[in-house]
Design an enzyme around this catalytic site. Structure first.
Site, mmCIF file in Angstrom:
data_model
loop_
_atom_site.group_PDB
_atom_site.id
_atom_site.type_symbol
_atom_site.label_atom_id
_atom_site.label_comp_id
_atom_site.label_asym_id
_atom_site.label_seq_id
_atom_site.Cartn_x
_atom_site.Cartn_y
_atom_site.Cartn_z
ATOM 1 N N HIS A 2 0.918 -1.084 0.071
ATOM 2 C CA HIS A 2 0.169 -0.023 0.229
ATOM 3 C C HIS A 2 0.799 1.297 0.026
ATOM 4 O O HIS A 2 1.215 1.892 1.096
ATOM 5 C CB HIS A 2 -0.932 0.108 1.154
ATOM 6 C CG HIS A 2 -1.702 0.924 1.365
ATOM 7 N ND1 HIS A 2 -3.270 0.989 1.236
ATOM 8 C CD2 HIS A 2 -1.742 2.476 1.461
ATOM 9 C CE1 HIS A 2 -3.914 1.985 1.503
ATOM 10 N NE2 HIS A 2 -3.018 2.952 1.562
ATOM 11 N N CYS B 102 -2.021 13.305 1.536
ATOM 12 C CA CYS B 102 -1.413 12.519 2.442
ATOM 13 C C CYS B 102 -1.529 13.733 3.671
ATOM 14 O O CYS B 102 -1.157 14.964 3.394
ATOM 15 C CB CYS B 102 0.262 12.636 2.303
ATOM 16 S SG CYS B 102 0.943 12.022 3.657
#
Length: 299
Positions: free
Chosen positions: A207, A240
Site C-alpha cells: 500500500h 497525505c
C-alpha cells in the site's frame, strides 16, 4: 525472483481516497463510484469506514453506503472497523470483510490513536474474535512501514514484528503502508524481505503512497520479490494528511498500466477505470492525479 503472473488490486478510493475530502460528498456519488469500479473489473473495493463521524466526517454515511451497494458476484466490498463498535455496526450492514490498522511507529501510534503499538494490537483482539464468530475475514494494515512523519526511518524488523502480530492474531492478509510515501525501491525490497521471513509472501500486500513520486518504482521492486496484492486508489484520490499539498495513494490506472506492460494479469479494463477516474475527479472538483488517466482522457 520472477514476477507474479496475476496481481489482485485492492481499490481503496471510496474509503482512503475520499475520507480526507473537506467538502461532504453525497452518498449517491460514493455509490456510483463503487458501481463504476466494479464494472471496470475491480474485485476488491474498500467501500467505507466505520469510525466515529466526529473523527472522519466524510465517512458518516457508512451505513447508507454499505447497504446501498448493488453487489456484484465475485466482488468483495470491505470496510475499515478499528474497534468493536465499528465492527458491530458493519456486521449489521452485511459486511463480508473488514480491516484493522496498526502502525510500525510508536510515535505515529500515540499521535494517531493515542496508544502504544502493543496496546493497539491488544485492542484488535476482541475485534478479530468477534469477526471470526461472524465468519467475516479480517485484513490488517500496518502504517509507516517505510518512514514516519515523527520518527523518520523505521527499522524493517519493527515492521516485521507488527505484521507477524497481526497475522498471528488472525488477519488473513497484511497490507504494508508507506503512509508518507518516503520509501525508495531498495528500502521497499529490504522491508518486504524482513516481513516475508515472518509472514508468508502470499499473505502480504503493498500500500504505497506517491508523495515523493516513488510509488511505481517501489511497487516494481516488491513485485520482483513476489508481492501479488497491491492497494491503490482511482485517480490517485486521497492526499497525505501529514504533508501539505502532497499526493497520497498511488493511482490505480498507473498501476494497471504498469502491470499490463509487464504482462501481469489484473482482470481490469484500463479504459473503463480511467473513465471512472475522470468522472469522479470532475464530480468532486479535484485534479486527476493519475498520469495514465490524464494521458488517456486527452486522446
Amino acid at each position: 525472483m520472477a514476477f507474479p503472473q496475476t496481481v489482485r488490486l485492492v481499490e481503496v478510493g471510496p474509503r482512503d481516497g475520499l475520507q480526507n475530502e473537506p467538502e461532504p460528498i453525497n452518498t449517491a456519488t460514493k455509490l456510483e463510484l463503487i458501481e463504476r469500479l466494479g464494472a471496470a473489473g475491480l474485485t476488491y473495493i474498500e467501500a467505507a469506514s466505520f469510525v466515529s463521524p466526529k473523527w472522519v466526517p466524510q465517512m458518516a454515511d457508512h451505513r447508507e453506503v454499505m447497504q446501498g451497494i448493488r453487489r456484484r458476484k465475485g466482488v468483495t466490498y470491505s470496510a475499515l472497523t478499528p474497534n468493536l463498535k465499528g465492527l458491530e455496526a458493519a456486521l449489521e450492514c452485511g459486511v463480508e470483510e473488514v480491516a484493522v490498522f496498526g502502525a510500525a511507529s510508536e510515535a505515529f501510534s500515540q499521535k494517531n490513536i493515542n496508544c502504544s503499538v502493543a496496546e493497539s494490537l491488544e485492542r484488535f483482539a476482541p475485534v478479530l474474535e468477534r469477526a471470526r464468530e461472524a465468519n467475516v475475514r479480517v485484513r490488517g494494515y500496518v502504517s509507516c512501514v517505510l518512514g514516519c512523519p515523527y520518527e523518520g526511518e523505521i527499522a524493517p524488523a519493527k515492521v516485521a514484528e507488527v505484521s507477524k502480530a497481526l497475522y498471528d492474531m488472525g488477519c488473513y492478509e497484511v497490507s504494508l503502508g508507506d503512509t508518507i510515501g518516503t520509501g525508495t525501491p531498495l528500502k521497499a525490497k529490504r522491508m518486504i524481505e524482513a516481513v516475508a521471513r515472518e509472514v508468508p509472501m502470499d499473505r502480504l500486500a503493498a500500500h504505497f503512497h506517491d508523495t515523493y513520486g516513488q510509488a511505481l518504482a517501489n511497487l516494481y521492486a516488491v513485485l520482483e520479490e513476489g508481492v501479488a496484492v497491491i492497494d491503490s486508489s482511482v485517480a490517485g484520490l486521497g492526499g497525505c494528511p501529514y504533508a501539505k499539498g502532497a499526493s497520497g495513494n498511488v493511482a490505480s490506472e498507473d498501476v494497471v498500466y504498469l502491470l499490463d506492460g509487464l504482462g501481469i494479469q489484473s482482470g481490469i479494463d484500463l479504459d473503463a477505470l480511467a473513465a471512472t477516474g475522470t468522472w469522479i475527479t470532475q464530480a468532486i472538483g479535484r485534479p486527476n492525479r493519475s498520469k495514465v488517466g490524464v494521458a488517456l482522457s486527452a486522446q
